[in-house]
Write a protein that holds these residues in place. Structure first.
Motif, PDB file in Angstrom:
ATOM      1  N   VAL A 107       0.617  -1.073   0.269  1.00 45.88           N
ATOM      2  CA  VAL A 107       0.105   0.282  -0.042  1.00 45.88           C
ATOM      3  C   VAL A 107       1.104   1.279  -0.022  1.00 45.88           C
ATOM      4  CG1 VAL A 107      -1.645  -0.811   0.914  1.00 45.88           C
ATOM      5  CG2 VAL A 107      -0.285  -0.316   2.454  1.00 45.88           C
ATOM      6  N   ALA A 108       0.290   2.503  -0.193  1.00 43.31           N
ATOM      7  CA  ALA A 108       1.106   3.505   0.254  1.00 43.31           C
ATOM      8  C   ALA A 108       0.790   3.554   1.095  1.00 43.31           C
ATOM      9  CB  ALA A 108       0.014   4.360  -1.466  1.00 43.31           C
ATOM     10  N   ASN A 109       1.010   5.341   2.171  1.00 44.44           N
ATOM     11  CA  ASN A 109       1.327   6.030   3.412  1.00 44.44           C
ATOM     12  C   ASN A 109      -0.260   6.252   3.452  1.00 44.44           C
ATOM     13  OD1 ASN A 109       3.710   5.288   3.358  1.00 44.44           O
ATOM     14  ND2 ASN A 109       4.332   7.140   3.602  1.00 44.44           N
ATOM     15  N   GLU A 110      -1.254   6.571   2.323  1.00 43.91           N
ATOM     16  CA  GLU A 110      -2.551   6.500   2.228  1.00 43.91           C
ATOM     17  C   GLU A 110      -3.250   6.607   1.488  1.00 43.91           C
ATOM     18  OE1 GLU A 110      -4.486  11.149   3.513  1.00 43.91           O
ATOM     19  OE2 GLU A 110      -2.179  10.592   4.427  1.00 43.91           O
ATOM     20  N   GLY A 111      -4.790   6.722   1.578  1.00 46.32           N
ATOM     21  CA  GLY A 111      -5.791   6.511   0.749  1.00 46.32           C
ATOM     22  C   GLY A 111      -6.254   4.551   0.527  1.00 46.32           C
ATOM     23  N   ILE A 112      -5.971   3.682   1.247  1.00 50.51           N
ATOM     24  CA  ILE A 112      -6.317   3.128   1.527  1.00 50.51           C
ATOM     25  C   ILE A 112      -7.809   2.562   2.131  1.00 50.51           C
ATOM     26  CG2 ILE A 112      -5.388   0.275   2.521  1.00 50.51           C
ATOM     27  CD1 ILE A 112      -2.882   2.554   3.225  1.00 50.51           C
ATOM     28  N   GLU A 113      -8.117   1.944   1.211  1.00 50.32           N
ATOM     29  CA  GLU A 113      -9.337   1.341   1.472  1.00 50.32           C
ATOM     30  C   GLU A 113      -9.674   0.288   2.934  1.00 50.32           C
ATOM     31  OE1 GLU A 113     -13.914   2.325   1.486  1.00 50.32           O
ATOM     32  OE2 GLU A 113     -12.611   2.546   0.449  1.00 50.32           O
ATOM     33  N   ARG A 114      -9.813   0.742   3.661  1.00 51.73           N
ATOM     34  CA  ARG A 114      -9.610  -0.575   4.853  1.00 51.73           C
ATOM     35  C   ARG A 114     -10.543  -1.581   4.694  1.00 51.73           C
ATOM     36  NH1 ARG A 114     -12.578  -2.125   8.328  1.00 51.73           N
ATOM     37  NH2 ARG A 114     -14.547  -0.617   7.802  1.00 51.73           N
ATOM     38  N   VAL A 115     -11.319  -2.111   4.480  1.00 53.31           N
ATOM     39  CA  VAL A 115     -11.650  -3.135   4.016  1.00 53.31           C
ATOM     40  C   VAL A 115     -11.113  -4.091   3.320  1.00 53.31           C
ATOM     41  CG1 VAL A 115     -14.073  -2.341   4.705  1.00 53.31           C
ATOM     42  CG2 VAL A 115     -13.663  -2.849   2.466  1.00 53.31           C
ATOM     43  N   GLU A 116     -10.073  -3.229   2.233  1.00 58.29           N
ATOM     44  CA  GLU A 116     -10.050  -4.426   0.840  1.00 58.29           C
ATOM     45  C   GLU A 116      -8.335  -4.561   1.641  1.00 58.29           C
ATOM     46  OE1 GLU A 116     -11.937  -2.002  -2.627  1.00 58.29           O
ATOM     47  OE2 GLU A 116      -9.821  -1.477  -2.673  1.00 58.29           O
ATOM     48  N   LEU A 117      -8.636  -3.931   2.355  1.00 61.68           N
ATOM     49  CA  LEU A 117      -7.281  -4.171   2.963  1.00 61.68           C
ATOM     50  C   LEU A 117      -7.134  -4.898   4.567  1.00 61.68           C
ATOM     51  CD1 LEU A 117      -3.588  -4.248   3.925  1.00 61.68           C
ATOM     52  CD2 LEU A 117      -4.525  -1.673   5.660  1.00 61.68           C
ATOM     53  N   THR A 118      -7.936  -4.388   4.800  1.00 59.21           N
ATOM     54  CA  THR A 118      -8.312  -5.733   6.317  1.00 59.21           C
ATOM     55  C   THR A 118      -9.137  -7.117   6.488  1.00 59.21           C
ATOM     56  OG1 THR A 118     -10.067  -4.352   6.353  1.00 59.21           O
ATOM     57  CG2 THR A 118      -8.760  -3.982   8.040  1.00 59.21           C
ATOM     58  N   GLU A 119     -10.206  -7.004   5.371  1.00 63.91           N
ATOM     59  CA  GLU A 119     -10.720  -7.992   5.356  1.00 63.91           C
ATOM     60  C   GLU A 119      -9.705  -9.624   4.678  1.00 63.91           C
ATOM     61  OE1 GLU A 119     -14.777  -8.460   4.017  1.00 63.91           O
ATOM     62  OE2 GLU A 119     -15.404  -6.436   5.596  1.00 63.91           O
ATOM     63  N   PRO A 120      -8.948  -9.619   3.393  1.00 63.57           N
ATOM     64  CA  PRO A 120      -8.099  -9.854   2.658  1.00 63.57           C
ATOM     65  C   PRO A 120      -7.092 -10.707   3.991  1.00 63.57           C
ATOM     66  CG  PRO A 120      -8.754  -8.511   1.315  1.00 63.57           C
ATOM     67  CD  PRO A 120      -9.424  -7.522   2.487  1.00 63.57           C
TER      68      PRO A 120
END
Length: 183
Positions: free
Chosen positions: A13-26
């Protein structure tokens, strides 16, 4: 699915702008399957996740991308969000890592806007994939065939369109990881 206890999955990921659920659920799916997730970013410290346009939680970075090696991981996940892949595609180390990962034959899974980074890495020519609908012209212009499906697997590349597709995305990721990559 085979035991994934020895598997390690990079989330870039970059430092900002990450869609939370697209990181946390996988991430949670990888952990629940027994594999080890590791958060890579363009810088060390923390990254800011978002719920669409609203700031959500921060996550600690495990390693800067410049210090990561493809050989240390069994799969790569590229979460979306609009700003995240837009920033990643301007980082030479991130783009090179993605390009090298695809070339390795190991699983690469990208969701939502994340294929922007794949375009920059010049790895979509001749591939069939999906994404958030606004990227379809960009992907076609880069030589990909874009389709509107919840999950698409083309060799070692897995793509999905949006947060609603995460269950299918996670299933494809874990299935591919359990079989060592391309199916």
């Amino acid at each position: 699915m085979s035991d994934l206890n020895q598997k390690k999955v990079a989330f870039l990921v970059a430092n900002e702008g990450i869609e939370r659920v697209e990181l946390t659920e996988p991430w949670a799916a990888v952990e629940q399957a027994g594999a080890t997730p590791e958060l890579l970013s363009v810088q060390t410290g923390e990254v800011q996740t978002f719920d669409h346009l609203d700031k959500a939680e921060k996550r600690k970075v495990d390693k800067a991308i410049k210090d990561a090696k493809v050989d240390d991981y069994d799969a790569l996940v590229l979460p979306g969000g609009v700003a995240n892949p837009d920033a990643l595609r301007t980082d030479e180390d991130a783009v090179a890592f993605v390009r090298d990962f695809l070339a390795s034959g190991k699983t690469v899974a990208a969701i939502c806007h994340a294929p922007w980074t794949l375009i920059e890495a010049d790895v979509v020519q001749g591939k069939t994939l999906t994404s958030w609908p606004s990227l379809q012209t960009d992907l076609r212009n880069a030589g990909a065939e874009w389709v509107d499906q919840e999950v698409v697997q083309d060799g070692n590349l897995i793509t999905s369109r949006k947060p609603d597709d995460i269950p299918a995305f996670n299933n494809a990721l874990l299935e591919s990881l359990s079989h060592g990559g391309a199916s």
